[in-house]
Write an enzyme that holds these catalytic residues in place. Structure first.
Site, PDB file in Angstrom:
ATOM      1  N   HIS A  99      32.077  37.805  42.821  1.00 26.83           N
ATOM      2  CA  HIS A  99      32.221  38.934  44.246  1.00 26.83           C
ATOM      3  C   HIS A  99      31.922  40.261  43.952  1.00 26.83           C
ATOM      4  O   HIS A  99      31.584  40.947  44.936  1.00 26.83           O
ATOM      5  CB  HIS A  99      33.886  38.966  44.411  1.00 26.83           C
ATOM      6  CG  HIS A  99      34.293  37.288  44.943  1.00 26.83           C
ATOM      7  ND1 HIS A  99      35.165  36.724  44.060  1.00 26.83           N
ATOM      8  CD2 HIS A  99      34.219  36.448  45.765  1.00 26.83           C
ATOM      9  CE1 HIS A  99      35.700  35.381  44.549  1.00 26.83           C
ATOM     10  NE2 HIS A  99      34.875  35.378  45.818  1.00 26.83           N
ATOM     11  N   HIS A 144      35.586  51.606  42.444  1.00 30.13           N
ATOM     12  CA  HIS A 144      36.736  51.297  42.080  1.00 30.13           C
ATOM     13  C   HIS A 144      37.191  51.479  40.864  1.00 30.13           C
ATOM     14  O   HIS A 144      36.695  50.508  39.916  1.00 30.13           O
ATOM     15  CB  HIS A 144      37.328  49.939  42.702  1.00 30.13           C
ATOM     16  CG  HIS A 144      37.219  50.189  44.299  1.00 30.13           C
ATOM     17  ND1 HIS A 144      37.559  49.035  44.963  1.00 30.13           N
ATOM     18  CD2 HIS A 144      37.144  51.032  45.114  1.00 30.13           C
ATOM     19  CE1 HIS A 144      37.536  49.226  46.333  1.00 30.13           C
ATOM     20  NE2 HIS A 144      37.445  50.655  46.293  1.00 30.13           N
TER      21      HIS A 144
END
Length: 262
Positions: A99, A144
């Site tokens: 992902h 992130h």
């Protein structure tokens, strides 16, 4: 039949019954295959709108009230808290999760203090375009930096990315983004990845991917960093549009924060 013959025949019969009984009592190996992880994606029937239905463990994705990402206000509120960040070179592996392309730290290279808790860098990954938006507008990408304290509580530092000058600090990560069939060792200069200002938005949210676990502290830096169009394109080529749509803020409050790099 003689007594001797009868005794031998009886003994053999008992032995045969005993062997059959043992064979029947022996447990059979399980033919049930191990359960495969639930498949989710960023589009179609397994996309963000359906994550809560994909698997029972993803229920929070639909039922949670403190979900991430969110739309951030155009201006940061006056700082009410602050982070202390000690960042150096971090070593780890780069691989594809299916992902996102992810850098998994060896646990060193960054120490972040928020309130009374101390966190260390666990991993970094990229989303294209950004997941958090500012006044309704997404950035070209978002990094992130996932941190955890000794009890496993998570704090994620979000870094918005705008198209501009190339980021030399991100070059080792981006270089591996297109050929990560095997884990590759990378050294990442965390301090050089960060923007000049650590002024930030702070709020309580969740993971932005299933199982969408809540009680995650978010620190989204308000000053974006830049990457070249080619660098952003490389990340997008690895995983295009791997961004969850923004979620309702509800009764949460976004506060302003500052930071110091030491």
């Amino acid at each position: 039949m003689s007594a001797r013959t009868w005794l031998i025949t009886s003994a053999l019969t008992v032995a045969a019954v005993t062997l059959v009984g043992c064979a029947q009592a022996a447990p059979e190996p399980s033919a049930t295959p191990a359960a495969e992880p639930a498949h989710w994606s960023y589009d179609g029937d397994t996309g963000p709108a359906s994550w809560g239905d994909v698997d029972a463990s993803f229920e929070t994705c639909a039922a949670g009230t403190d979900q991430s990402p969110i739309d951030l206000p155009a201006t940061v509120r006056a700082p009410s808290t602050g982070i202390q960040l000690s960042a150096e070179d971090a070593e780890g592996d780069v691989f594809d999760t299916g992902h996102a392309v992810e850098f998994e730290s060896d646990g060193e290279g960054e120490t972040l203090t928020f309130g009374d808790d101390e966190y260390s860098l666990q991993q970094m990954h990229a989303h294209v375009p950004s997941e958090h938006t500012v006044n309704g507008q997404p950035a070209a990408a978002e990094l992130h930096l996932v941190n955890a304290d000794a009890d496993g509580k998570l704090l994620v530092v979000g870094i918005l990315v705008a198209e501009g000058e190339a980021s030399e600090a991100m070059a080792p990560f981006i270089e591996e983004a297109t050929h990560v069939t095997d884990e590759e060792d990378v050294t990442l200069d965390v301090s050089a990845v960060l923007p000049a200002s650590l002024e930030n938005y702070e709020y309580s949210g969740s993971l932005t991917t299933p199982p969408c676990t809540e009680d995650v502290q978010w620190v989204v830096l308000s000053t974006p960093i830049t990457m070249s169009a080619e660098q952003i394109g490389t990340l997008e080529g690895a995983h295009s549009h791997n961004a969850r749509p923004t979620q309702p803020l509800g009764d949460r409050v976004v506060v302003g924060g500052t930071g110091e790099l030491g």
